[in-house]
Design a protein around this motif. Structure first.
Motif, PDB file in Angstrom:
ATOM      1  N   ALA A  50      15.477  -6.398  31.197  1.00 48.10           N
ATOM      2  CA  ALA A  50      15.958  -7.449  30.294  1.00 48.10           C
ATOM      3  C   ALA A  50      17.397  -7.834  30.628  1.00 48.10           C
ATOM      4  N   TYR A  51      18.238  -6.844  30.846  1.00 43.80           N
ATOM      5  CA  TYR A  51      19.630  -7.127  31.214  1.00 43.80           C
ATOM      6  C   TYR A  51      19.702  -7.905  32.531  1.00 43.80           C
ATOM      7  N   ASP A  52      18.904  -7.478  33.521  1.00 43.82           N
ATOM      8  CA  ASP A  52      18.929  -8.126  34.832  1.00 43.82           C
ATOM      9  C   ASP A  52      18.438  -9.571  34.760  1.00 43.82           C
ATOM     10  N   LEU A  53      17.388  -9.813  33.993  1.00 45.73           N
ATOM     11  CA  LEU A  53      16.855 -11.174  33.871  1.00 45.73           C
ATOM     12  C   LEU A  53      17.806 -12.062  33.071  1.00 45.73           C
ATOM     13  N   LYS A  54      18.482 -11.484  32.103  1.00 43.27           N
ATOM     14  CA  LYS A  54      19.484 -12.241  31.347  1.00 43.27           C
ATOM     15  C   LYS A  54      20.586 -12.732  32.287  1.00 43.27           C
ATOM     16  N   MET A  92      22.470 -13.844  44.979  1.00 39.50           N
ATOM     17  CA  MET A  92      22.909 -12.539  45.481  1.00 39.50           C
ATOM     18  C   MET A  92      24.410 -12.543  45.761  1.00 39.50           C
ATOM     19  N   ASP A  93      24.893 -13.624  46.324  1.00 37.73           N
ATOM     20  CA  ASP A  93      26.321 -13.730  46.599  1.00 37.73           C
ATOM     21  C   ASP A  93      27.121 -13.804  45.293  1.00 37.73           C
ATOM     22  N   TYR A  94      26.567 -14.520  44.323  1.00 42.10           N
ATOM     23  CA  TYR A  94      27.197 -14.660  42.998  1.00 42.10           C
ATOM     24  C   TYR A  94      27.356 -13.295  42.332  1.00 42.10           C
ATOM     25  N   LEU A  95      26.379 -12.409  42.522  1.00 43.53           N
ATOM     26  CA  LEU A  95      26.385 -11.106  41.865  1.00 43.53           C
ATOM     27  C   LEU A  95      27.549 -10.217  42.290  1.00 43.53           C
ATOM     28  N   ARG A 115      19.379  -3.564  42.742  1.00 45.72           N
ATOM     29  CA  ARG A 115      18.581  -3.363  41.528  1.00 45.72           C
ATOM     30  C   ARG A 115      18.245  -4.687  40.865  1.00 45.72           C
ATOM     31  N   LYS A 116      19.229  -5.579  40.784  1.00 44.00           N
ATOM     32  CA  LYS A 116      18.997  -6.867  40.130  1.00 44.00           C
ATOM     33  C   LYS A 116      18.018  -7.730  40.917  1.00 44.00           C
ATOM     34  N   ILE A 117      18.096  -7.683  42.237  1.00 44.95           N
ATOM     35  CA  ILE A 117      17.146  -8.454  43.054  1.00 44.95           C
ATOM     36  C   ILE A 117      15.761  -7.811  42.999  1.00 44.95           C
ATOM     37  N   SER A 118      15.704  -6.493  42.955  1.00 39.94           N
ATOM     38  CA  SER A 118      14.408  -5.808  42.814  1.00 39.94           C
ATOM     39  C   SER A 118      13.741  -6.184  41.489  1.00 39.94           C
ATOM     40  N   SER A 119      14.535  -6.287  40.426  1.00 38.23           N
ATOM     41  CA  SER A 119      14.010  -6.711  39.128  1.00 38.23           C
ATOM     42  C   SER A 119      13.442  -8.121  39.225  1.00 38.23           C
ATOM     43  N   LEU A 120      14.169  -8.995  39.923  1.00 38.72           N
ATOM     44  CA  LEU A 120      13.715 -10.377  40.079  1.00 38.72           C
ATOM     45  C   LEU A 120      12.422 -10.441  40.889  1.00 38.72           C
TER      46      LEU A 120
END
Length: 351
Positions: A50-54, A92-95, A115-120
């Motif tokens: 949820a945090y990653d998608l937010k 990814m660059d933004y992160l 982790r955030k890209i894996s969630s996506l």
């Protein structure tokens, strides 16, 4: 107390509440995803999703000129079809560094970005496999390369110095010493337990009085995912625990924490953040150049156990690693030392 929720149950409830609060900020179609993964994921994992998608949808709303005109809540599943591989690579660059409404200069290192890209990727895969979208640009994204970090842990002499500092507190500030007089026995029991068993900090704070059995020198803990296991401890841990248990019997805990083993000064179950601060307070005196966290205490135990036994499968089992390869990766350097030491063990001919 009969019917009292365990720490693990309480954490699941709190994580579920947090996840639902974030879900109310996400597009409506996201509910399908969280419903679909509920039976095979923990509440903590769903909260992380949820945090990653937010973060992802806030990025789209902030950086995409077209999507910025539509409230995040009103976005439809069609938006996933409009995203290109280039869009995700720019994300990814933004992160690496970005601002949010509540924080500025939020940064992510390699593991945070992965982790955030894996969630996506998991998010996109869910809808693609169910033929709810026709394109899956996230599947084309290459995850960032993860560089191995140096494993930080206590050396043998540092463990002794650390526990000595927890015990006598002689190098603490005057203000810290006042609190130390009230928390010494508890702190020593917790630090000795973590260094003597390798349990996670969340497992430690979740222990109830009824989970301790001195007849077998074992403690019942809840692993990640809710699995119940018995962890056994040695004499040093037993002595520290018995001292604290004698003190704990005299404390009347606040409602909801009656069976909690480790209490805060407010007589409530101690939380993870407090233990993190506790470890930092003592460790920075002993090893100011090392960033020691509760997880580093766990690594220290794993290292010592492997050095003593040479059994990587035992270490993996005791630490609760689902995959022994995770354990091997952490203790590869020691394993290599053991292989090198084998070269002179077998004699082919007597001199």
């Amino acid at each position: 107390m009969a019917g009292e929720l365990t720490y693990h149950d309480q954490e699941n409830i709190e994580n579920t509440k947090r996840m639902r609060a974030i879900l109310r900020e996400l597009p409506l179609f996201c509910r399908d995803f969280f419903t679909g993964i509920e039976t095979r994921t923990s509440a903590r994992t769903r909260l992380a999703y949820a945090y990653d998608l937010k973060t992802f949808f806030e990025y789209l709303h902030r950086e995409n000129p077209v999507l910025s005109k539509t409230p995040i809540r009103s976005l439809t599943i069609d938006v996933l079809e409009e995203i290109t591989l280039q869009d995700i690579e720019e994300y990814m660059d933004y992160l690496k560094c970005y601002d949010t409404d509540s924080r500025s200069d939020v940064t992510n290192a390699e593991r945070g970005i992965m982790r955030k890209i894996s969630s996506l990727k998991s998010f996109y895969n869910y809808y693609f496999r169910r033929e709810m979208i026709k394109n899956n640009p996230a599947a084309l994204v290459e995850l960032p390369k993860i560089h191995d970090k140096e494993i930080i842990r206590f050396e043998v002499d540092e463990v002794a110095q650390f526990l000595d500092e927890v015990d006598d507190g002689k190098d603490l500030t005057d203000r810290q010493k006042k609190f130390h007089e009230r928390t010494r026995v508890r702190d020593l029991a917790m630090m000795t337990l973590m260094l003597g068993t390798g349990i996670r900090v969340s497992e430690c704070v979740g222990i109830n009085i009824s989970d301790v059995d001195f007849h077998v020198d074992g403690i019942r803990i809840h692993r990640k995912g809710g699995k119940e296991v018995i962890i056994y401890f040695g004499d040093e841990v037993e002595a520290a625990l018995r001292d604290y248990m004698n003190e704990r019997e005299k404390i009347t805990a606040e409602p909801g924490s009656e069976d909690a083993l480790f209490l805060s000064l407010q007589n409530k179950r101690i939380n993870v953040r407090s233990v993190e601060k506790m470890v930092k307070k003592y460790a920075q005196i002993v090893t100011p150049l090392k960033k020691i966290t509760p997880h580093k205490l766990r690594s220290t135990y794993g290292t010592n156990l492997y050095r003593e036994t040479g059994d990587i499968y035992l270490v993996a089992d005791v630490l609760g690693h689902a995959d022994v390869n995770t354990t091997k990766k952490h203790y590869a350097a020691i394993e290599d030392q053991r292989r090198r030491s084998a070269r002179d063990k077998v004699k082919l001919r007597e001199p």
